[in-house]
Write a protein that holds these residues in place. Structure first.
Motif, PDB file in Angstrom:
ATOM      1  N   ILE A  36     -11.954  23.183  -0.198  1.00  0.00           N
ATOM      2  CA  ILE A  36     -13.950  24.298   0.822  1.00  0.00           C
ATOM      3  C   ILE A  36     -14.210  22.848   1.222  1.00  0.00           C
ATOM      4  O   ILE A  36     -14.979  22.995   2.628  1.00  0.00           O
ATOM      5  N   GLU A  37     -13.868  21.331   1.070  1.00  0.00           N
ATOM      6  CA  GLU A  37     -14.861  20.600   1.669  1.00  0.00           C
ATOM      7  C   GLU A  37     -14.489  20.248   3.542  1.00  0.00           C
ATOM      8  O   GLU A  37     -14.539  21.309   4.400  1.00  0.00           O
ATOM      9  N   LYS A  38     -12.344  20.565   3.845  1.00  0.00           N
ATOM     10  CA  LYS A  38     -12.519  20.947   4.778  1.00  0.00           C
ATOM     11  C   LYS A  38     -12.684  22.178   5.686  1.00  0.00           C
ATOM     12  O   LYS A  38     -13.152  21.836   7.002  1.00  0.00           O
ATOM     13  N   VAL A  39     -12.878  23.095   4.668  1.00  0.00           N
ATOM     14  CA  VAL A  39     -13.110  24.352   5.810  1.00  0.00           C
ATOM     15  C   VAL A  39     -14.894  23.793   5.971  1.00  0.00           C
ATOM     16  O   VAL A  39     -14.747  25.252   7.104  1.00  0.00           O
ATOM     17  N   ASN A  40     -15.558  24.354   5.130  1.00  0.00           N
ATOM     18  CA  ASN A  40     -17.190  23.869   5.154  1.00  0.00           C
ATOM     19  C   ASN A  40     -17.357  23.161   6.069  1.00  0.00           C
ATOM     20  O   ASN A  40     -17.975  23.347   7.408  1.00  0.00           O
ATOM     21  N   ASN A  64     -21.872  29.698   1.717  1.00  0.00           N
ATOM     22  CA  ASN A  64     -21.979  27.597   1.894  1.00  0.00           C
ATOM     23  C   ASN A  64     -23.270  27.718   0.532  1.00  0.00           C
ATOM     24  O   ASN A  64     -22.145  26.268  -0.022  1.00  0.00           O
ATOM     25  N   MET A  65     -23.330  28.434  -0.335  1.00  0.00           N
ATOM     26  CA  MET A  65     -24.380  28.439  -1.504  1.00  0.00           C
ATOM     27  C   MET A  65     -24.022  27.754  -2.730  1.00  0.00           C
ATOM     28  O   MET A  65     -24.020  27.280  -3.674  1.00  0.00           O
ATOM     29  N   ALA A  66     -22.567  28.080  -2.617  1.00  0.00           N
ATOM     30  CA  ALA A  66     -21.973  28.600  -3.970  1.00  0.00           C
ATOM     31  C   ALA A  66     -20.998  27.443  -3.946  1.00  0.00           C
ATOM     32  O   ALA A  66     -20.773  27.059  -5.390  1.00  0.00           O
ATOM     33  N   ALA A  67     -20.692  27.352  -2.846  1.00  0.00           N
ATOM     34  CA  ALA A  67     -20.543  25.171  -2.212  1.00  0.00           C
ATOM     35  C   ALA A  67     -21.079  24.581  -2.639  1.00  0.00           C
ATOM     36  O   ALA A  67     -21.189  23.400  -3.320  1.00  0.00           O
ATOM     37  N   THR A  71     -19.843  21.717  -5.808  1.00  0.00           N
ATOM     38  CA  THR A  71     -20.249  20.505  -5.525  1.00  0.00           C
ATOM     39  C   THR A  71     -21.654  19.297  -5.028  1.00  0.00           C
ATOM     40  O   THR A  71     -21.611  17.962  -5.264  1.00  0.00           O
ATOM     41  N   SER A  72     -22.553  20.384  -5.147  1.00  0.00           N
ATOM     42  CA  SER A  72     -24.172  19.138  -4.839  1.00  0.00           C
ATOM     43  C   SER A  72     -23.790  18.259  -4.039  1.00  0.00           C
ATOM     44  O   SER A  72     -25.138  17.418  -3.617  1.00  0.00           O
ATOM     45  N   ASN A  73     -23.089  18.884  -2.549  1.00  0.00           N
ATOM     46  CA  ASN A  73     -23.448  18.829  -1.057  1.00  0.00           C
ATOM     47  C   ASN A  73     -24.638  18.953  -0.567  1.00  0.00           C
ATOM     48  O   ASN A  73     -24.105  19.578  -0.252  1.00  0.00           O
ATOM     49  N   LYS A  74     -25.006  17.392  -0.475  1.00  0.00           N
ATOM     50  CA  LYS A  74     -25.971  17.428   0.007  1.00  0.00           C
ATOM     51  C   LYS A  74     -26.772  18.080   1.267  1.00  0.00           C
ATOM     52  O   LYS A  74     -26.787  19.206   2.069  1.00  0.00           O
ATOM     53  N   SER A  75     -25.924  17.800   2.074  1.00  0.00           N
ATOM     54  CA  SER A  75     -25.240  18.549   3.425  1.00  0.00           C
ATOM     55  C   SER A  75     -25.132  19.761   3.616  1.00  0.00           C
ATOM     56  O   SER A  75     -25.695  20.654   4.890  1.00  0.00           O
ATOM     57  N   TYR A  76     -24.641  21.003   2.847  1.00  0.00           N
ATOM     58  CA  TYR A  76     -24.977  22.061   2.229  1.00  0.00           C
ATOM     59  C   TYR A  76     -25.659  22.522   2.380  1.00  0.00           C
ATOM     60  O   TYR A  76     -25.809  23.649   3.650  1.00  0.00           O
ATOM     61  N   LYS A  77     -26.962  22.318   1.357  1.00  0.00           N
ATOM     62  CA  LYS A  77     -28.104  22.326   0.986  1.00  0.00           C
ATOM     63  C   LYS A  77     -28.263  22.236   2.782  1.00  0.00           C
ATOM     64  O   LYS A  77     -29.664  23.339   3.428  1.00  0.00           O
ATOM     65  N   GLY A 363     -17.219  32.277   4.394  1.00  0.00           N
ATOM     66  CA  GLY A 363     -18.351  32.695   3.245  1.00  0.00           C
ATOM     67  C   GLY A 363     -17.186  33.447   2.224  1.00  0.00           C
ATOM     68  O   GLY A 363     -17.021  32.526   0.830  1.00  0.00           O
ATOM     69  N   ALA A 364     -16.318  34.470   3.413  1.00  0.00           N
ATOM     70  CA  ALA A 364     -15.712  35.176   1.856  1.00  0.00           C
ATOM     71  C   ALA A 364     -14.714  33.851   0.763  1.00  0.00           C
ATOM     72  O   ALA A 364     -14.421  33.817  -0.572  1.00  0.00           O
ATOM     73  N   PHE A 365     -14.115  33.380   1.814  1.00  0.00           N
ATOM     74  CA  PHE A 365     -13.169  31.901   1.793  1.00  0.00           C
ATOM     75  C   PHE A 365     -13.634  30.705   0.163  1.00  0.00           C
ATOM     76  O   PHE A 365     -13.663  30.224  -0.874  1.00  0.00           O
ATOM     77  N   LEU A 366     -15.068  30.709   1.252  1.00  0.00           N
ATOM     78  CA  LEU A 366     -15.709  29.663  -0.197  1.00  0.00           C
ATOM     79  C   LEU A 366     -16.165  30.282  -1.045  1.00  0.00           C
ATOM     80  O   LEU A 366     -15.675  29.666  -2.383  1.00  0.00           O
ATOM     81  N   LEU A 367     -16.645  31.665  -1.901  1.00  0.00           N
ATOM     82  CA  LEU A 367     -16.857  32.122  -2.752  1.00  0.00           C
ATOM     83  C   LEU A 367     -15.234  32.526  -3.603  1.00  0.00           C
ATOM     84  O   LEU A 367     -15.565  31.672  -4.768  1.00  0.00           O
ATOM     85  N   ALA A 368     -13.664  32.671  -3.488  1.00  0.00           N
ATOM     86  CA  ALA A 368     -13.054  32.607  -3.282  1.00  0.00           C
ATOM     87  C   ALA A 368     -12.548  31.392  -3.958  1.00  0.00           C
ATOM     88  O   ALA A 368     -12.028  31.165  -5.429  1.00  0.00           O
ATOM     89  N   ALA A 369     -12.904  30.271  -3.258  1.00  0.00           N
ATOM     90  CA  ALA A 369     -12.441  28.914  -3.497  1.00  0.00           C
ATOM     91  C   ALA A 369     -12.728  28.412  -5.010  1.00  0.00           C
ATOM     92  O   ALA A 369     -13.253  27.135  -5.790  1.00  0.00           O
ATOM     93  N   THR A 370     -14.612  28.123  -4.745  1.00  0.00           N
ATOM     94  CA  THR A 370     -15.572  28.354  -6.006  1.00  0.00           C
ATOM     95  C   THR A 370     -15.058  28.868  -7.207  1.00  0.00           C
ATOM     96  O   THR A 370     -15.366  28.007  -7.989  1.00  0.00           O
ATOM     97  N   GLU A 371     -14.486  29.757  -6.912  1.00  0.00           N
ATOM     98  CA  GLU A 371     -14.548  30.185  -8.305  1.00  0.00           C
ATOM     99  C   GLU A 371     -12.984  29.929  -9.062  1.00  0.00           C
ATOM    100  O   GLU A 371     -12.689  29.637 -10.242  1.00  0.00           O
ATOM    101  N   MET A 372     -12.559  29.847  -7.894  1.00  0.00           N
ATOM    102  CA  MET A 372     -10.921  29.376  -8.590  1.00  0.00           C
ATOM    103  C   MET A 372     -11.078  27.625  -9.001  1.00  0.00           C
ATOM    104  O   MET A 372     -10.722  27.333 -10.210  1.00  0.00           O
ATOM    105  N   TYR A 373     -12.029  26.862  -8.679  1.00  0.00           N
ATOM    106  CA  TYR A 373     -11.942  25.158  -9.362  1.00  0.00           C
ATOM    107  C   TYR A 373     -12.604  26.026 -10.930  1.00  0.00           C
ATOM    108  O   TYR A 373     -12.136  25.822 -11.432  1.00  0.00           O
ATOM    109  N   LYS A 374     -13.215  26.797 -10.908  1.00  0.00           N
ATOM    110  CA  LYS A 374     -13.867  27.194 -12.080  1.00  0.00           C
ATOM    111  C   LYS A 374     -13.218  27.233 -12.834  1.00  0.00           C
ATOM    112  O   LYS A 374     -13.077  27.707 -14.553  1.00  0.00           O
TER     113      LYS A 374
END
Length: 379
Positions: A36-40, A64-67, A71-77, A363-374
């Motif tokens: 997630i971090e590398k891709v974003n 990006n919002m799912a990420a 992660t609570s990474n403020k730079s994404y928000k 964006g689709a990759f980030l959705l998949a990755a965040t759901e994989m983490y869950k």
């Protein structure tokens, strides 16, 4: 016992054991987070200027919002907020309701066209994150959607992509406003979409009415179902079911459509883990494609996480898809490749390679990755 038979039996058992181990081999949460971090980081550092509010950019921000939520990474928000501010928390910008349109169009008059409404998903998410709510963030979304609901038309979603673009907007607006009309109208518009695009035999969707079989066929005379189009739909249904009240009168309909797509998607996966652009005719436009694959991976993972899909049945499909996404689609620097360019169908001869990338695919990759983490948190 015959020695030859014994050798064959032992080889079979070892292979079976190896396959079983492979079937239950999970990535680590740390590796998923690293992806997630590398891709974003790659996407945001290479796309520093906020783009327009149209779907191709706006769909990235849903991922990006799912990420950010994970992660609570403020730079994404901050990245999404900068984009929203640049676009004045609007989609198409016309204020003359008499000229608003919803056929295909990229002009400021196409306010009612769903590709200009997906941005509202991110605006609402940002609004929800505020401790002190700022009404300007959702003012345009409310104005546009409530005007749309006041009309007599129900044919707003005439293409499969539109389900992802707008269905989650309506469930999110329901939660913000408490107005049940959002849910009623969503069901009405969804019913129309099903009447013109849904194949009740295959349980998946044509991109739009132009592609219905046998009026339109793949190069080998088969039904031509576009992978990204169905990716949009399964992702839309996952997002809607996530937000929909448990007692909603139309919930069963959304669940049935979700389960049908999931089963067909599982059946049509290629051995390498991806789905070809024309899902039932791999030779129509052969080779890997990331955006459809990532949306399918997100949808299937969400279904397993929420108890809709049997993990023992669907994990092997997701595992192969995840391996494709992280070992083929994701490049060493974090670039997501093999994303089919903007279009509406599988195009024979179109080149899609490791350098083919786009925000909606990321964006689709980030959705998949965040759901994989869950998923990994629950196993």
């Amino acid at each position: 016992m015959n020695l030859k038979f014994l050798i064959v039996a032992i080889a079979f058992l070892l292979q079976h054991k190896s396959d079983t181990a492979q079937d239950h081999e999970y990535p680590s949460r740390e590796k998923v987070l690293s992806c997630i971090e590398k891709v974003n980081h790659y996407w945001q550092s290479n796309n520093t200027k906020p783009g327009w509010a149209f779907w191709d950019v706006a769909a990235y921000h849903t991922g990006n919002m799912a990420a950010y939520k994970l992660t609570s990474n403020k730079s994404y928000k901050a990245y999404s907020e900068k984009w929203a501010e640049k676009n004045k928390w609007m989609g198409a910008t016309s204020n003359n309701k008499a000229e608003w349109k919803y056929n295909y169009g990229e002009t400021n008059k196409h306010v009612l066209f769903g590709d200009w409404q997906v941005c509202f998903q991110t605006y609402i998410d940002l609004y929800d994150l505020d401790k002190v709510k700022d009404p300007k963030k959702i003012a345009r979304a409310k104005e546009v959607m409530e005007y749309q609901m006041s009309t007599q038309q129900n044919d707003y979603w005439w293409w499969a992509d539109g389900l992802y673009m707008v269905m989650p907007v309506m469930t999110k607006m329901y939660h913000v406003t408490g107005n049940s009309r959002y849910l009623d109208k969503m069901a009405d518009y969804f019913s129309y979409a099903n009447s013109i695009m849904y194949d009740s035999v295959e349980k998946i969707y044509y991109r739009d009415a132009k592609y219905i079989y046998p009026k339109h066929k793949s190069i080998n005379g088969k039904k031509d179902f576009w992978a990204r189009g169905n990716g949009w739909v399964i992702a839309a249904l996952a997002k809607v079911l996530e937000d929909l009240p448990a007692a909603d009168k139309n919930r069963k309909e959304y669940e049935e459509k979700f389960l049908g797509i999931a089963a067909t998607v599982r059946r049509l996966q290629q051995q390498e883990g991806y789905w070809t652009r024309s899902m039932m005719d791999p030779q129509h436009a052969p080779g890997p494609e990331t955006s459809g694959t990532a949306f399918f991976t997100y949808g299937l993972l969400w279904g397993m996480n929420k108890g809709y899909l049997d993990k023992t049945v669907y994990w092997p499909t997701v595992q192969k898809a995840w391996n494709y996404l992280t070992q083929t689609a994701m490049q060493p620097d974090g670039k997501i490749g093999y994303v089919q360019p903007i279009g509406e169908r599988a195009i024979p001869g179109q080149v899609v390679n490791k350098d083919s990338t786009a925000g909606f695919g990321v964006g689709a990759f980030l959705l998949a990755a965040t759901e994989m983490y869950k998923f990994l948190e629950k196993k």
